[in-house]
Write a protein that holds these residues in place. Structure first.
Motif, short mmCIF file in Angstrom:
data_model
loop_
_atom_site.label_atom_id
_atom_site.label_comp_id
_atom_site.label_asym_id
_atom_site.label_seq_id
_atom_site.Cartn_x
_atom_site.Cartn_y
_atom_site.Cartn_z
N VAL A 277 4.35 43.94 -21.81
CA VAL A 277 2.94 43.55 -21.71
C VAL A 277 2.40 43.13 -23.08
O VAL A 277 1.73 42.10 -23.22
CB VAL A 277 2.10 44.70 -21.12
N GLY A 278 2.71 43.93 -24.09
CA GLY A 278 2.23 43.61 -25.43
C GLY A 278 2.80 42.30 -25.95
O GLY A 278 2.08 41.50 -26.56
N ALA A 279 4.08 42.06 -25.74
CA ALA A 279 4.70 40.82 -26.21
C ALA A 279 4.13 39.61 -25.49
O ALA A 279 3.90 38.56 -26.10
CB ALA A 279 6.22 40.90 -26.02
N TRP A 280 3.87 39.74 -24.19
CA TRP A 280 3.32 38.61 -23.42
C TRP A 280 1.92 38.24 -23.91
O TRP A 280 1.55 37.07 -23.91
CB TRP A 280 3.31 38.96 -21.94
N ARG A 281 1.15 39.21 -24.34
CA ARG A 281 -0.21 38.94 -24.80
C ARG A 281 -0.26 38.17 -26.11
O ARG A 281 -1.29 37.60 -26.46
CB ARG A 281 -0.98 40.25 -24.94
N TRP A 282 0.83 38.13 -26.86
CA TRP A 282 0.84 37.44 -28.15
C TRP A 282 0.75 35.92 -27.97
O TRP A 282 0.37 35.22 -28.88
CB TRP A 282 2.11 37.79 -28.92
N ARG A 283 1.20 35.41 -26.83
CA ARG A 283 1.15 33.98 -26.47
C ARG A 283 2.13 33.11 -27.27
O ARG A 283 2.33 31.95 -26.91
CB ARG A 283 -0.28 33.42 -26.61
N ALA A 284 2.70 33.59 -28.33
CA ALA A 284 3.73 32.83 -29.04
C ALA A 284 4.96 32.70 -28.14
O ALA A 284 5.31 33.63 -27.40
CB ALA A 284 4.09 33.51 -30.35
N PHE A 285 5.65 31.56 -28.22
CA PHE A 285 6.77 31.30 -27.32
C PHE A 285 7.85 32.37 -27.46
O PHE A 285 8.36 32.88 -26.46
CB PHE A 285 7.37 29.92 -27.62
N TRP A 286 8.23 32.69 -28.69
CA TRP A 286 9.34 33.62 -28.87
C TRP A 286 8.98 35.02 -28.39
O TRP A 286 9.84 35.75 -27.90
CB TRP A 286 9.80 33.63 -30.32
N MET A 287 7.69 35.41 -28.49
CA MET A 287 7.27 36.72 -28.00
C MET A 287 7.27 36.74 -26.47
O MET A 287 7.66 37.73 -25.85
CB MET A 287 5.91 37.08 -28.54
N ARG A 288 6.83 35.64 -25.88
CA ARG A 288 6.86 35.58 -24.40
C ARG A 288 8.29 35.52 -23.88
O ARG A 288 8.59 36.08 -22.82
CB ARG A 288 6.04 34.40 -23.93
N ALA A 289 9.15 34.87 -24.62
CA ALA A 289 10.57 34.87 -24.24
C ALA A 289 11.14 36.29 -24.31
O ALA A 289 11.93 36.71 -23.45
CB ALA A 289 11.35 33.93 -25.14
N PHE A 290 10.73 37.03 -25.33
CA PHE A 290 11.15 38.42 -25.47
C PHE A 290 10.64 39.25 -24.30
O PHE A 290 11.38 40.06 -23.70
CB PHE A 290 10.63 38.97 -26.80
N ALA A 291 9.36 39.06 -23.92
CA ALA A 291 8.79 39.79 -22.78
C ALA A 291 9.53 39.47 -21.50
O ALA A 291 9.83 40.36 -20.69
CB ALA A 291 7.30 39.45 -22.64
#
Length: 461
Positions: free
Chosen positions: A365-379
């Motif tokens: 949830v926290g990674a998805w909220r960052w909106r950066a591509f690599w963080m959403r890929a991690f989520a």
């Protein structure tokens, strides 16, 4: 039920396709209605249950633990307080956990659940697995409720989904891996007891304290003192509320009232067997039994495979940023304890799985909220990789023809006062009918004596 299970396995590709589509639709529904705090967790839990039910349709008993548990559960239908592996022992056997008349290698609660299911549905493999599958669904829902209390609704929902589709938990509930239903039921009861403890911490009452002790007592009746883990988590939850510590004592008293009578009973009713099993449990602590050896890192290095390759980063992030003490204690204690125990088996640490899933859910949830591509890929990886592993454990469209052929041969053996000798599948033979079966072949003098006593001797598959 047996004919339905056989029909499902005869058309396994159709069964697996239906299960897969159902799981996808339920998971999509959980995402679509994620704002519904009651409906969404049940949909997430049901998505994994669809896979668990499909896996549980295997119409043969799996190697090692499941077949022993199934035989003892079948016999418990006739005498619930006398767990037996062999109803009759025409041949002498060494006092080891996998043989003998009285069988108290495991506590009775999961075996009672299986016996009740067998009584209701008949002698079939699906009935052995159904209690574990239903409890796993309840475990996933409880995970969501714990997450909503300690973290937030979305972390709880993702945690519930990760529990429901966890490959190891699916394997345990469907009996495919050693320690099977015992560790599956233990994990579910641990999670339910922790949920009760979390609710007690939020809205204290003696009734909730007693309920926590009751469920923890059933966990002790599932796998001895490992079932006391919820009390450690509960103590962390109440660490700053000493006025509620008497409730913890109430829970412990109820737990003792649930679990102690069985221990007292077996010590008096079966003293020799009880002493042997007590010594055998102690040996687990100090020596690797049956070749189950591993280092202190045995369980830690399996975290990526159990919870997804990206999970270690999520767990480290949670411990650095969120640091919820109850979840960290819940996850750390099983890994620390079983890491120190000499005998290592992959699923011993699974009572920590719901806590691990919640921490990973929080990170997703926290990674998805960052909106950066690599963080959403991690989520996305935190969710997708465990799903991939679940599919690997599920083995969709694999027909298990060899295992099914063996089960058909064993079912065809005559029943009654029948002694099956030279059987590679001697334990299964006693599940599918009233007979005694052995791997060994006695000498001719012993066979002559057995026939004179009325035994019909058959060679086994």
């Amino acid at each position: 039920m047996e004919w339905l299970q056989g029909l499902a396995q005869d058309h396994k590709p159709v069964l697996d396709a239906c299960a897969g589509m159902t799981a996808i639709l339920l998971a999509a529904g959980a995402f679509r209605w994620r704002a519904h705090v009651r409906l969404a967790p049940w949909l997430a839990a049901a998505s994994g249950t669809a896979l668990a039910l499909a896996m549980s349709m295997d119409d043969f008993l799996h190697p090692w633990d499941e077949r022993y548990h199934a035989v003892v559960a079948r016999h418990l239908i006739s005498h619930p307080l006398v767990p037996t592996l062999y109803e009759e022992t025409p041949l002498p056997m060494a006092p080891v956990w996998g043989s003998g008349h009285v069988w108290i290698h495991k506590p009775p609660f999961p075996l009672w659940l299986m016996a009740a299911s067998l009584r209701l549905l008949g002698t079939c493999e699906f009935a052995v697995r159904l209690p574990s599958v239903l409890l796993l669904a309840a475990c996933a829902f409880a995970t969501a409720r714990i997450g909503s209390r300690l973290l937030d609704e979305r972390a709880g929902l993702i945690g519930a989904f990760l529990v429901a589709v966890n490959g190891n938990l699916l394997d345990l509930a469907s009996g495919r891996k050693p320690t099977d239903h015992v560790d599956s039921v233990l994990t579910s009861l641990t999670c339910l007891a922790v949920w009760s403890a979390v609710e007690h911490a939020a809205r204290p009452s003696r009734r909730r304290a007693a309920l926590t002790g009751l469920v923890a007592g059933l966990a002790v009746l599932t796998k001895w003192l490992v079932g006391l883990l919820p009390f450690a988590v509960w103590a962390v939850l109440l660490r700053r509320r000493r006025e509620r510590w008497p409730d913890l004592l109430i829970g412990l008293a109820v737990c003792a009232m649930v679990a102690a009578p069985w221990q007292i009973y077996v010590a008096h009713a079966f003293p020799a067997e009880a002493a042997f099993e007590a010594a055998h449990r102690t040996r687990h602590l100090f020596e690797p039994l049956d070749g189950h050896v591993g280092s202190a890192l045995f369980y830690l290095i399996r975290i990526p495979r159990t919870f997804g390759e990206a999970s270690p980063l999520a767990l480290l992030w949670f411990c650095w940023k969120r640091r919820e003490p109850a979840l960290i204690a819940w996850a750390a204690l099983p890994y620390a304890f079983f890491g120190a125990v000499a005998t290592k088996m992959e699923n011993y640490a699974m009572p920590a799985a719901p806590a691990m899933a919640l921490m990973i859910g929080w990170a997703a949830v926290g990674a998805w909220r960052w909106r950066a591509f690599w963080m959403r890929a991690f989520a996305a990886a935190l969710v997708a990789l465990p799903v991939r592993y679940a599919v690997e454990r599920w083995k969709p469209f694999h027909r298990f023809e060899e295992e099914r052929a063996v089960a058909r041969t064993v079912r065809a053996l005559p029943a009654g006062q029948v002694l099956v000798i030279g059987a590679q599948h001697f334990i299964e033979a006693m599940f599918y009918g009233d007979r005694a079966a052995y791997l060994e072949v006695p000498d001719s003098t012993t066979l002559q004596r057995l026939r004179a006593e009325g035994w019909r001797v058959e060679g086994g598959p």
